[in-house]
Design a protein around this motif. Sequence first.
Motif, short mmCIF file in Angstrom:
data_model
loop_
_atom_site.label_atom_id
_atom_site.label_comp_id
_atom_site.label_asym_id
_atom_site.label_seq_id
_atom_site.Cartn_x
_atom_site.Cartn_y
_atom_site.Cartn_z
N ARG A 50 0.91 -1.24 -0.04
CA ARG A 50 0.04 -0.06 -0.07
C ARG A 50 1.05 1.31 -0.07
O ARG A 50 1.71 1.24 0.71
CB ARG A 50 -1.02 0.00 1.14
N LEU A 51 0.73 1.96 -0.98
CA LEU A 51 1.62 3.39 -0.93
C LEU A 51 0.87 4.57 -1.10
O LEU A 51 -0.47 4.63 -1.59
CB LEU A 51 2.30 3.44 -2.35
N GLN A 52 1.12 5.54 -0.53
CA GLN A 52 0.19 6.94 -0.43
C GLN A 52 1.25 7.89 -0.74
O GLN A 52 2.35 8.30 0.27
CB GLN A 52 -0.55 6.96 0.89
N GLN A 53 1.12 8.98 -1.33
CA GLN A 53 1.93 10.31 -1.39
C GLN A 53 1.17 11.32 -0.57
O GLN A 53 0.00 11.55 -0.92
CB GLN A 53 2.21 10.83 -2.86
N TYR A 54 1.81 11.81 0.46
CA TYR A 54 1.40 12.88 1.02
C TYR A 54 2.57 13.94 1.17
O TYR A 54 3.68 13.92 1.79
CB TYR A 54 1.14 12.40 2.72
N GLY A 55 2.08 15.04 0.27
CA GLY A 55 3.14 15.93 0.05
C GLY A 55 4.28 15.62 -0.62
O GLY A 55 4.25 14.94 -1.59
N LEU A 56 5.44 15.51 0.06
CA LEU A 56 6.64 15.10 -0.45
C LEU A 56 6.96 13.59 0.09
O LEU A 56 7.84 13.01 -0.46
CB LEU A 56 7.95 16.11 -0.03
N GLU A 57 6.46 13.33 1.08
CA GLU A 57 6.53 12.02 1.62
C GLU A 57 5.74 10.77 0.82
O GLU A 57 4.63 11.02 0.44
CB GLU A 57 5.90 12.14 3.07
N ILE A 58 6.45 9.63 0.85
CA ILE A 58 5.68 8.34 0.27
C ILE A 58 5.58 7.69 1.59
O ILE A 58 6.64 6.85 1.89
CB ILE A 58 6.76 7.54 -0.73
N ARG A 59 4.44 7.51 1.93
CA ARG A 59 4.21 6.44 2.84
C ARG A 59 3.92 5.22 2.27
O ARG A 59 3.30 4.90 1.41
CB ARG A 59 2.88 7.02 3.61
N TRP A 60 4.46 3.95 2.93
CA TRP A 60 4.35 2.81 2.44
C TRP A 60 3.95 1.53 3.34
O TRP A 60 4.43 1.89 4.77
CB TRP A 60 5.63 2.33 1.69
N GLU A 61 3.22 0.79 3.08
CA GLU A 61 2.87 -0.43 4.18
C GLU A 61 3.20 -1.78 3.21
O GLU A 61 2.89 -1.71 2.16
CB GLU A 61 1.68 -0.26 4.60
N CYS A 62 3.95 -2.67 3.93
CA CYS A 62 4.01 -4.04 3.04
C CYS A 62 3.83 -5.22 3.95
O CYS A 62 3.78 -4.97 5.19
CB CYS A 62 5.75 -4.04 2.88
N SER A 63 3.28 -6.35 3.21
CA SER A 63 2.66 -7.56 3.82
C SER A 63 4.12 -8.09 4.54
O SER A 63 3.93 -9.30 5.46
CB SER A 63 2.12 -8.43 2.98
N THR A 64 5.37 -7.86 4.14
CA THR A 64 6.37 -8.48 4.60
C THR A 64 7.62 -7.51 5.22
O THR A 64 7.70 -6.39 4.49
CB THR A 64 7.03 -9.52 3.81
N ALA A 65 8.08 -7.82 5.92
CA ALA A 65 9.38 -6.75 6.33
C ALA A 65 10.72 -6.91 5.40
O ALA A 65 11.36 -6.00 5.42
CB ALA A 65 9.87 -7.28 7.93
N LEU A 66 10.76 -8.01 4.94
CA LEU A 66 11.85 -8.48 3.65
C LEU A 66 11.24 -8.88 2.38
O LEU A 66 10.27 -9.52 2.21
CB LEU A 66 12.83 -9.38 4.09
N VAL A 67 11.78 -8.10 1.28
CA VAL A 67 11.34 -8.24 -0.05
C VAL A 67 12.44 -8.71 -0.81
O VAL A 67 13.22 -7.99 -1.00
CB VAL A 67 10.81 -7.21 -0.63
N ARG A 68 12.42 -10.01 -1.40
CA ARG A 68 13.48 -10.46 -2.00
C ARG A 68 14.85 -10.28 -1.38
O ARG A 68 16.04 -9.99 -1.87
CB ARG A 68 13.61 -9.70 -3.61
N GLU A 69 14.51 -10.65 0.02
CA GLU A 69 15.89 -10.67 1.01
C GLU A 69 16.40 -9.17 1.27
O GLU A 69 17.44 -8.95 1.71
CB GLU A 69 16.89 -11.71 0.47
N THR A 70 15.72 -8.14 0.94
CA THR A 70 16.15 -6.72 1.27
C THR A 70 14.88 -6.16 2.19
O THR A 70 13.82 -6.36 1.80
CB THR A 70 16.25 -6.05 -0.05
#
Length: 187
Positions: A50-70
């Motif tokens: 889930r992504l949202q732009q709020y002014g200059l910020e990009i807020r993100w939420e993800c179903s996992t803490a690591l994505v492709r080991e990153t």
Amino acid sequence: MSSHLPARGVLLPNGSFELALTLLCGQCFRWNRSSPPEWFEGIAGGTFWRLQQYGLEIRWECSTALVRETEAGIWIAEYLNLGQDLTEFENLFCGHPILAEPIRLLRGLRLIRQEPWECAVSYLFAQSLSVKVIRKALENFCNRFGEAVEGIPARRAFPEPGLVSLLSPLDLRPFANNNRARAERIV
């Protein structure tokens, strides 16, 4: 942020950035506006975002803490190409007789760094089709052959190359606008 997703954060792009323009311009097809409409939901890196732009910020939420080991925040910043500052490029062409207007209209558009496999298959599906049709075909393809996304079992990741290589072109024709040659190239 009110979501239940386990990983979240805030990123600051380097230079101008427009999330809606970047995600919906037709360079990728698995992002949609959610409700409320200022959020975008999609699958990237085999993970639900889930992504949202709020002014200059990009807020993100993800179903996992690591994505492709990153770490998820690092991965999404790379995917969205947030580290590249386009200010010098924009300034260089802002007075150009042909490019000035497109530069102004498309300010903040970033070339995303989609995974090469997904990008190649998406564009093989996409030839001569509308964005709406491509989105639906890819969603159906992922629902049929993709694995469940960790933490969000109702959503499906992009099918892995090994699985697709075992399919026949007939399996892929419904997703390739019934085009046999296109389906053969994907397999």
